[in-house]
Write a protein that holds these residues in place. Structure first.
Motif, short mmCIF file in Angstrom:
data_model
loop_
_atom_site.label_atom_id
_atom_site.label_comp_id
_atom_site.label_asym_id
_atom_site.label_seq_id
_atom_site.Cartn_x
_atom_site.Cartn_y
_atom_site.Cartn_z
N ILE A 175 0.86 -1.18 0.00
CA ILE A 175 0.00 0.00 0.00
C ILE A 175 0.89 1.23 0.00
CG2 ILE A 175 -1.65 1.34 1.40
CD1 ILE A 175 -2.67 -1.37 2.48
N PHE A 176 0.45 2.28 -0.67
CA PHE A 176 1.14 3.56 -0.51
C PHE A 176 0.13 4.64 -0.18
CE2 PHE A 176 0.27 3.59 -5.10
CZ PHE A 176 -0.16 4.89 -5.33
N GLY A 177 0.57 5.59 0.61
CA GLY A 177 -0.26 6.71 0.98
C GLY A 177 0.18 7.95 0.22
N ALA A 178 -0.78 8.77 -0.15
CA ALA A 178 -0.49 10.00 -0.87
C ALA A 178 -1.17 11.16 -0.15
CB ALA A 178 -0.96 9.92 -2.32
N GLY A 179 -0.40 12.17 0.18
CA GLY A 179 -0.96 13.37 0.79
C GLY A 179 -1.11 14.44 -0.27
N ILE A 180 -2.28 15.04 -0.34
CA ILE A 180 -2.58 16.04 -1.36
C ILE A 180 -2.88 17.37 -0.67
CG2 ILE A 180 -3.95 16.58 -3.40
CD1 ILE A 180 -2.41 13.93 -3.55
N ASP A 181 -2.14 18.43 -1.05
CA ASP A 181 -2.28 19.72 -0.39
C ASP A 181 -2.16 19.52 1.12
OD1 ASP A 181 -2.45 21.23 -2.66
OD2 ASP A 181 -4.61 21.11 -2.80
N ALA A 182 -3.01 20.14 1.88
CA ALA A 182 -2.99 19.95 3.34
C ALA A 182 -4.28 19.30 3.81
CB ALA A 182 -2.80 21.29 4.03
N GLU A 183 -5.06 18.77 2.89
CA GLU A 183 -6.41 18.34 3.24
C GLU A 183 -6.63 16.84 3.28
OE1 GLU A 183 -9.91 20.74 2.02
OE2 GLU A 183 -8.56 21.43 0.45
N PHE A 184 -5.99 16.08 2.40
CA PHE A 184 -6.34 14.67 2.26
C PHE A 184 -5.12 13.77 2.31
CE2 PHE A 184 -9.61 17.06 -0.09
CZ PHE A 184 -10.75 16.61 0.56
N VAL A 185 -5.32 12.62 2.94
CA VAL A 185 -4.39 11.50 2.83
C VAL A 185 -5.18 10.35 2.21
CG1 VAL A 185 -3.01 9.81 4.08
CG2 VAL A 185 -2.98 12.20 4.80
N LYS A 186 -4.68 9.86 1.08
CA LYS A 186 -5.39 8.81 0.35
C LYS A 186 -4.51 7.56 0.29
CE LYS A 186 -7.94 12.13 -2.49
NZ LYS A 186 -8.45 12.47 -3.84
N ARG A 201 -7.37 2.28 -10.05
CA ARG A 201 -8.80 2.28 -9.74
C ARG A 201 -9.16 3.37 -8.71
NH1 ARG A 201 -9.65 -4.25 -8.83
NH2 ARG A 201 -8.89 -4.91 -10.89
N GLY A 202 -8.16 4.07 -8.23
CA GLY A 202 -8.41 5.11 -7.25
C GLY A 202 -8.14 4.64 -5.83
N PRO A 203 -8.21 5.54 -4.86
CA PRO A 203 -7.92 5.17 -3.48
C PRO A 203 -9.00 4.30 -2.87
CG PRO A 203 -8.72 7.43 -3.58
CD PRO A 203 -8.55 6.97 -5.00
N PHE A 204 -8.61 3.38 -1.98
CA PHE A 204 -9.60 2.59 -1.27
C PHE A 204 -9.99 3.23 0.06
CE2 PHE A 204 -5.50 0.79 0.02
CZ PHE A 204 -5.62 0.77 1.41
N SER A 205 -9.19 4.23 0.51
CA SER A 205 -9.53 5.01 1.71
C SER A 205 -9.07 6.44 1.52
CB SER A 205 -8.88 4.43 2.97
OG SER A 205 -9.45 3.20 3.33
N THR A 206 -9.88 7.39 1.98
CA THR A 206 -9.52 8.80 1.94
C THR A 206 -9.79 9.41 3.31
OG1 THR A 206 -10.04 9.02 -0.41
CG2 THR A 206 -9.98 11.04 0.88
N PHE A 207 -8.75 10.03 3.89
CA PHE A 207 -8.87 10.65 5.20
C PHE A 207 -8.73 12.15 5.04
CE2 PHE A 207 -6.41 6.62 6.46
CZ PHE A 207 -7.56 5.85 6.45
N LYS A 208 -9.69 12.89 5.55
CA LYS A 208 -9.64 14.35 5.48
C LYS A 208 -8.93 14.88 6.72
CE LYS A 208 -12.35 18.40 4.18
NZ LYS A 208 -11.41 19.30 4.84
N MET A 209 -7.96 15.75 6.51
CA MET A 209 -7.18 16.34 7.59
C MET A 209 -7.65 17.77 7.87
SD MET A 209 -4.84 14.06 8.47
CE MET A 209 -6.18 12.87 8.24
#
Length: 253
Positions: A96-107, A116-124
């Motif tokens: 698995i790899f995690g990707a942080g986008i801007d300051a809002e999301f970790v996917k 196929r896209g992220p299987f989990s998205t966490f809003k920061m």
């Protein structure tokens, strides 16, 4: 030269470069020769992570892209376009790899089916003008350490995205562009160590959230890199100079 990462061979490293372009370089330390160049990013590479299990690595750049590579091929093995400054990291099992986008999301993405896209998205929680500085998984894979350019570190549950702890106090004076300070988990995943703007190392307990130590390292500028030795009881920290930390055995006795 920036973002130097050891590969699984003892005498080779990866690093980002702005010498001529934004190519990632694969260097042999044995004879100081480049083995391969990885071309694709059109702006500065700001994130680089080696897989813990094989020759795969992942990069993120200011061109708003994340790319997957294999050391054995100069061609990009996977490409993702994102909406902001990306940071990325593998989990300890390399699946698995995690990707942080801007300051809002970790996917979170499955490496075998990331298209196929992220299987989990966490809003920061986010603050205007703040970006993610880095993300990293704990060695036991249970938590993710998310750091921002305004000096806030969050320990996030890797399974449900719940924020377990929030650590602050490593930036003493706000700057216009923010700071990218080094931080990491301890090998047992029980502690977080982070560099500060004033050259100190701060240590927190993940379980209690308490700050348990502030170490004076004689660093003249903000600490940009912090790393634990995976085998021995040693920490390294670096700004313009480097420091190596080992326990004081007299205090432990």
């Amino acid at each position: 030269v920036s973002l130097i990462r050891y590969t699984h061979a003892q005498n080779t490293v990866l690093h980002a470069s702005t010498k001529l372009d934004d190519t990632i370089r694969y260097l042999s330390l044995h004879d100081n020769k480049y083995l391969r160049y990885f071309k694709g990013h059109s702006q500065r590479v700001v994130s680089l992570c080696m897989s813990p299990i094989d020759d795969t690595f992942i990069s993120g750049a200011l061109d708003r892209s994340i790319r997957l590579w294999d050391l054995r091929s100069p061609n990009c093995a996977g490409l993702m376009h994102v909406n902001g400054r990306p940071v990325a990291a593998f989990d300890p099992e390399g699946l698995i790899f995690g990707a942080g986008i801007d300051a809002e999301f970790v996917k979170l993405y499955d490496l075998r089916s990331f298209d196929r896209g992220p299987f989990s998205t966490f809003k920061m929680p986010s603050e205007r003008g703040t970006e993610l500085s880095s993300i990293s998984f704990s060695p036991d894979g249970k938590n993710i350490l998310v750091s921002t350019t305004n000096g806030v570190l969050r320990v996030v549950d890797a399974f449900n995205g719940q924020i377990i702890q929030t650590f602050t106090g490593i930036i003493t004076e706000r700057t216009e562009r923010g700071l990218h300070l080094g931080c990491c988990f301890s090998p047992d995943s029980n502690f977080v160590v982070a560099g500060s703007q004033d050259g100190h190392l701060h240590v927190w307990s993940v379980k209690s959230g308490n700050k348990i130590a502030v170490l004076e390292g004689n660093h003249p500028s903000p600490i940009a890199c912090v790393a634990f030795n995976p085998k021995y009881m040693m920490i390294s920290s670096a700004c313009n100079n480097a420091a190596f930390w080992i326990p004081n055995l007299e205090e432990l006795q």
